[in-house]
Design an enzyme around this catalytic site. Structure first.
Site, mmCIF file in Angstrom:
data_model
loop_
_atom_site.group_PDB
_atom_site.id
_atom_site.type_symbol
_atom_site.label_atom_id
_atom_site.label_comp_id
_atom_site.label_asym_id
_atom_site.label_seq_id
_atom_site.Cartn_x
_atom_site.Cartn_y
_atom_site.Cartn_z
ATOM 1 N N ILE A 80 -14.166 -40.256 -14.852
ATOM 2 C CA ILE A 80 -14.153 -39.809 -13.463
ATOM 3 C C ILE A 80 -12.764 -39.338 -13.063
ATOM 4 C CG2 ILE A 80 -14.705 -40.418 -11.085
ATOM 5 C CD1 ILE A 80 -17.070 -40.572 -13.087
ATOM 6 N N LYS A 81 -12.672 -38.070 -12.671
ATOM 7 C CA LYS A 81 -11.405 -37.528 -12.178
ATOM 8 C C LYS A 81 -11.261 -37.851 -10.696
ATOM 9 C CE LYS A 81 -9.458 -33.619 -13.437
ATOM 10 N NZ LYS A 81 -9.273 -32.162 -13.696
ATOM 11 N N ILE A 82 -10.116 -38.432 -10.368
ATOM 12 C CA ILE A 82 -9.868 -38.899 -9.006
ATOM 13 C C ILE A 82 -8.499 -38.392 -8.548
ATOM 14 C CG2 ILE A 82 -9.520 -40.952 -7.568
ATOM 15 C CD1 ILE A 82 -11.421 -42.442 -9.381
#
Length: 213
Positions: A80-82
């Site tokens: 997950i890119k945050i």
């Protein structure tokens, strides 16, 4: 050093799948594909057996976590890119506790990278090209992060992002970055060298002179 390919273009991913260890995407790259987000991500997961970064678009921690849980269901390789914001760091800590891998993105300083590591991010993505665009030295940032992580034994891996040239990949490798996420056109440039082409032409021309019987 691991190579990720930075694109959502499935054709390009297939072309370079034999070279790469993972894939990074973002909303801008997905939009260029003209296809649905989940459809593209699912197909990418079938092509490359490695970390596939998919980015959340919520701005608050609870929304990011909710999105992340759904994205993580797509495939075991989803990361997950945050964004590296206060809310993003909150979400990163929550997801890390749940065993969901994270890639904290839009990092532009060593202090930001330190915070990402303290939040137990799986990866951090410093954007070197964008720093170079405003007359800062992006590679200096990679060296600083590398030193800080080594000082304290942080396990967060450094993904050098916003790469614009083969020279930046080489510099990242010399510094000891864990990963470079590379646009397809730069990967293509890395493979080619004019002396290789000249040498191959010479070998083939000489081979034609060798008696075949």
């Amino acid at each position: 050093m691991k190579f990720f390919i930075d694109t959502a273009d499935v054709a390009q991913i297939k072309k370079y799948a034999h070279l790469v260890d993972g894939v990074t995407t973002n909303p801008s790259l997905i939009a260029k594909s003209g296809r649905s987000f989940k459809e593209v991500v699912k197909e990418i997961c079938e092509i490359v057996d490695g970390p596939i970064s998919a980015e959340v678009v919520s701005l608050d921690a609870s929304g990011m976590v909710k999105e992340a849980r759904e994205l993580a269901k797509i495939h075991k390789n989803i990361v997950i890119k945050i964004p590296l914001t206060d809310e993003g760091i909150k979400a990163t800590k929550m997801l890390s506790k749940e065993g969901i891998k994270t890639n904290v993105t839009l990092c532009f300083s060593a202090n930001q990278a330190l915070i990402a590591a303290k939040a137990d991010a799986t990866y951090v993505s410093p954007f070197i090209g964008r720093l170079d665009d405003i007359d800062n030295n992006g590679m200096n940032l990679i060296a600083e992060i590398k030193d800080i992580y080594a000082n304290y034994g942080y396990k967060t891996e450094i993904i050098v992002a916003s790469i614009r040239s083969p020279a930046q990949v080489k510099q990242s490798a010399l510094i000891g970055a864990d990963i470079a996420t590379i646009p397809p056109e730069v990967l293509g440039q890395m493979i080619k060298h004019p002396l290789t082409d000249i040498g191959l032409q010479k070998f083939l021309a000489d081979w034609e002179k060798v008696p075949k019987k």
